[in-house]
Write a protein that holds these residues in place. Sequence first.
Motif, PDB file in Angstrom:
ATOM      1  N   HIS A  34       1.131  -1.112   0.455  1.00  0.00           N
ATOM      2  CA  HIS A  34      -0.328  -0.016  -0.258  1.00  0.00           C
ATOM      3  C   HIS A  34       1.307   1.260   0.423  1.00  0.00           C
ATOM      4  CE1 HIS A  34      -3.358  -2.510   1.573  1.00  0.00           C
ATOM      5  NE2 HIS A  34      -4.371  -1.570   0.130  1.00  0.00           N
ATOM      6  N   LEU A  35       1.918   0.925   0.738  1.00  0.00           N
ATOM      7  CA  LEU A  35       2.540   2.196   0.811  1.00  0.00           C
ATOM      8  C   LEU A  35       3.450   2.666  -0.323  1.00  0.00           C
ATOM      9  CD1 LEU A  35       4.398   2.351   4.580  1.00  0.00           C
ATOM     10  CD2 LEU A  35       3.473   3.903   3.576  1.00  0.00           C
ATOM     11  N   ALA A  36       3.691   0.855  -1.337  1.00  0.00           N
ATOM     12  CA  ALA A  36       4.311   2.019  -2.541  1.00  0.00           C
ATOM     13  C   ALA A  36       3.205   2.153  -3.597  1.00  0.00           C
ATOM     14  CB  ALA A  36       4.830   0.220  -3.353  1.00  0.00           C
ATOM     15  N   GLY A  45      -6.202   5.182  -2.644  1.00  0.00           N
ATOM     16  CA  GLY A  45      -7.470   4.871  -2.530  1.00  0.00           C
ATOM     17  C   GLY A  45      -7.114   4.168  -4.411  1.00  0.00           C
ATOM     18  N   PHE A  46      -8.584   3.819  -5.049  1.00  0.00           N
ATOM     19  CA  PHE A  46      -8.471   3.548  -6.232  1.00  0.00           C
ATOM     20  C   PHE A  46      -8.344   3.269  -7.321  1.00  0.00           C
ATOM     21  CE2 PHE A  46      -8.443  -1.825  -7.827  1.00  0.00           C
ATOM     22  CZ  PHE A  46      -7.140  -1.935  -8.212  1.00  0.00           C
ATOM     23  N   GLU A  47      -8.178   2.951  -7.983  1.00  0.00           N
ATOM     24  CA  GLU A  47      -8.294   3.243  -9.636  1.00  0.00           C
ATOM     25  C   GLU A  47     -10.090   2.971 -10.021  1.00  0.00           C
ATOM     26  OE1 GLU A  47      -5.674   1.027 -12.107  1.00  0.00           O
ATOM     27  OE2 GLU A  47      -3.818   2.592 -11.856  1.00  0.00           O
ATOM     28  N   PHE A  48     -10.946   2.081  -8.856  1.00  0.00           N
ATOM     29  CA  PHE A  48     -11.687   1.832  -9.806  1.00  0.00           C
ATOM     30  C   PHE A  48     -13.232   1.516  -7.910  1.00  0.00           C
ATOM     31  CE2 PHE A  48      -9.442  -1.615 -10.487  1.00  0.00           C
ATOM     32  CZ  PHE A  48     -10.454  -2.296 -10.160  1.00  0.00           C
ATOM     33  N   GLY A  53     -17.468  -7.958   0.702  1.00  0.00           N
ATOM     34  CA  GLY A  53     -18.760  -8.671   0.308  1.00  0.00           C
ATOM     35  C   GLY A  53     -19.849  -8.178   0.031  1.00  0.00           C
ATOM     36  N   LEU A  54     -21.122  -7.890  -0.104  1.00  0.00           N
ATOM     37  CA  LEU A  54     -21.893  -6.914  -0.088  1.00  0.00           C
ATOM     38  C   LEU A  54     -21.949  -5.641  -0.477  1.00  0.00           C
ATOM     39  CD1 LEU A  54     -25.085  -9.612   0.888  1.00  0.00           C
ATOM     40  CD2 LEU A  54     -23.871  -9.751  -0.839  1.00  0.00           C
ATOM     41  N   ASN A  55     -21.223  -4.889   0.275  1.00  0.00           N
ATOM     42  CA  ASN A  55     -20.981  -3.973  -0.235  1.00  0.00           C
ATOM     43  C   ASN A  55     -20.051  -2.732  -0.841  1.00  0.00           C
ATOM     44  OD1 ASN A  55     -22.511  -3.811   3.393  1.00  0.00           O
ATOM     45  ND2 ASN A  55     -20.506  -4.633   3.992  1.00  0.00           N
ATOM     46  N   GLN A  56     -20.416  -1.806  -1.236  1.00  0.00           N
ATOM     47  CA  GLN A  56     -19.782  -2.021  -2.137  1.00  0.00           C
ATOM     48  C   GLN A  56     -18.673  -0.558  -2.183  1.00  0.00           C
ATOM     49  OE1 GLN A  56     -22.251   0.719  -5.634  1.00  0.00           O
ATOM     50  NE2 GLN A  56     -20.360   1.252  -6.238  1.00  0.00           N
ATOM     51  N   VAL A  57     -17.777   0.072  -2.522  1.00  0.00           N
ATOM     52  CA  VAL A  57     -16.895   0.546  -0.943  1.00  0.00           C
ATOM     53  C   VAL A  57     -16.429   1.975  -2.407  1.00  0.00           C
ATOM     54  CG1 VAL A  57     -14.352   0.545  -0.677  1.00  0.00           C
ATOM     55  CG2 VAL A  57     -16.155  -1.588   0.418  1.00  0.00           C
ATOM     56  N   CYS A  58     -16.644   2.736  -2.174  1.00  0.00           N
ATOM     57  CA  CYS A  58     -16.340   4.047  -3.295  1.00  0.00           C
ATOM     58  C   CYS A  58     -14.441   4.549  -2.989  1.00  0.00           C
ATOM     59  CB  CYS A  58     -16.859   4.892  -2.757  1.00  0.00           C
ATOM     60  SG  CYS A  58     -16.497   6.273  -3.708  1.00  0.00           S
ATOM     61  N   ASN A  59     -13.923   3.912  -3.705  1.00  0.00           N
ATOM     62  CA  ASN A  59     -12.023   4.025  -3.216  1.00  0.00           C
ATOM     63  C   ASN A  59     -12.266   5.225  -4.995  1.00  0.00           C
ATOM     64  OD1 ASN A  59     -11.705   1.920  -2.080  1.00  0.00           O
ATOM     65  ND2 ASN A  59     -12.235   0.817  -3.680  1.00  0.00           N
ATOM     66  N   THR A  60     -12.475   5.653  -5.855  1.00  0.00           N
ATOM     67  CA  THR A  60     -12.088   6.560  -6.307  1.00  0.00           C
ATOM     68  C   THR A  60     -11.553   7.827  -5.876  1.00  0.00           C
ATOM     69  OG1 THR A  60     -14.420   6.833  -7.888  1.00  0.00           O
ATOM     70  CG2 THR A  60     -13.256   4.658  -8.679  1.00  0.00           C
ATOM     71  N   LYS A  61     -12.641   8.309  -4.963  1.00  0.00           N
ATOM     72  CA  LYS A  61     -12.583   9.342  -4.494  1.00  0.00           C
ATOM     73  C   LYS A  61     -11.012   9.900  -3.628  1.00  0.00           C
ATOM     74  CE  LYS A  61     -17.450  10.569  -4.625  1.00  0.00           C
ATOM     75  NZ  LYS A  61     -18.477  10.984  -3.751  1.00  0.00           N
ATOM     76  N   ARG A  62      -9.888   9.480  -4.026  1.00  0.00           N
ATOM     77  CA  ARG A  62      -8.935   9.788  -3.424  1.00  0.00           C
ATOM     78  C   ARG A  62      -8.371  11.274  -2.711  1.00  0.00           C
ATOM     79  NH1 ARG A  62      -4.841   7.186  -8.198  1.00  0.00           N
ATOM     80  NH2 ARG A  62      -6.287   4.935  -8.674  1.00  0.00           N
ATOM     81  N   ARG A  73     -13.608   6.846   3.287  1.00  0.00           N
ATOM     82  CA  ARG A  73     -13.591   5.854   2.230  1.00  0.00           C
ATOM     83  C   ARG A  73     -13.868   4.799   2.792  1.00  0.00           C
ATOM     84  NH1 ARG A  73     -15.814   9.634   0.353  1.00  0.00           N
ATOM     85  NH2 ARG A  73     -14.314  11.239  -0.546  1.00  0.00           N
ATOM     86  N   PHE A  74     -12.911   4.445   3.604  1.00  0.00           N
ATOM     87  CA  PHE A  74     -13.172   2.925   3.786  1.00  0.00           C
ATOM     88  C   PHE A  74     -14.190   2.675   5.199  1.00  0.00           C
ATOM     89  CE2 PHE A  74     -11.613  -1.141   5.882  1.00  0.00           C
ATOM     90  CZ  PHE A  74     -11.692  -1.750   4.176  1.00  0.00           C
ATOM     91  N   LEU A  75     -14.122   2.980   6.740  1.00  0.00           N
ATOM     92  CA  LEU A  75     -14.615   2.769   8.144  1.00  0.00           C
ATOM     93  C   LEU A  75     -15.855   3.179   7.964  1.00  0.00           C
ATOM     94  CD1 LEU A  75     -11.912   3.485   9.901  1.00  0.00           C
ATOM     95  CD2 LEU A  75     -12.350   1.387   9.689  1.00  0.00           C
ATOM     96  N   GLU A  76     -16.387   4.253   7.026  1.00  0.00           N
ATOM     97  CA  GLU A  76     -17.917   5.004   7.035  1.00  0.00           C
ATOM     98  C   GLU A  76     -18.463   3.817   6.506  1.00  0.00           C
ATOM     99  OE1 GLU A  76     -17.600   9.343   6.018  1.00  0.00           O
ATOM    100  OE2 GLU A  76     -16.354  10.084   8.056  1.00  0.00           O
ATOM    101  N   GLN A  77     -17.801   3.454   5.407  1.00  0.00           N
ATOM    102  CA  GLN A  77     -18.161   2.793   4.285  1.00  0.00           C
ATOM    103  C   GLN A  77     -19.272   1.481   4.712  1.00  0.00           C
ATOM    104  OE1 GLN A  77     -17.843   3.036  -0.651  1.00  0.00           O
ATOM    105  NE2 GLN A  77     -15.642   3.934   0.550  1.00  0.00           N
TER     106      GLN A  77
END
Length: 80
Positions: A34-36, A45-48, A53-62, A73-77
């Motif tokens: 993750h650091l690299a 964040g991530f590109e998409f 599980g069944l929860n959608q995770v929004c990674n694109t808002k970096r 972006r992670f814990l709240e979701q």
Amino acid sequence: MTGSGAFLLLEYVSLQPVTVAHQRKLGRRLAQFHLATARAHEMFGFEFDNFLGLNQVCNTKRTKSWVEFMRTRFLEQLQR
């Protein structure tokens, strides 16, 4: 291949009991990964978006901060 079926081909992995040493090694390597990735993009964040599980995770808002990414972006979701 005929038809419209799908398949998933995976490599065989010989499973072994998990030890504290294995957990430490996994944690260190996951942190290094993750650091690299963050250093390469200077953002967390991530590109998409994806699913946990069944929860959608929004990674694109970096974010520029790992703490901010984890909090917003992670814990709240996960709490949804």
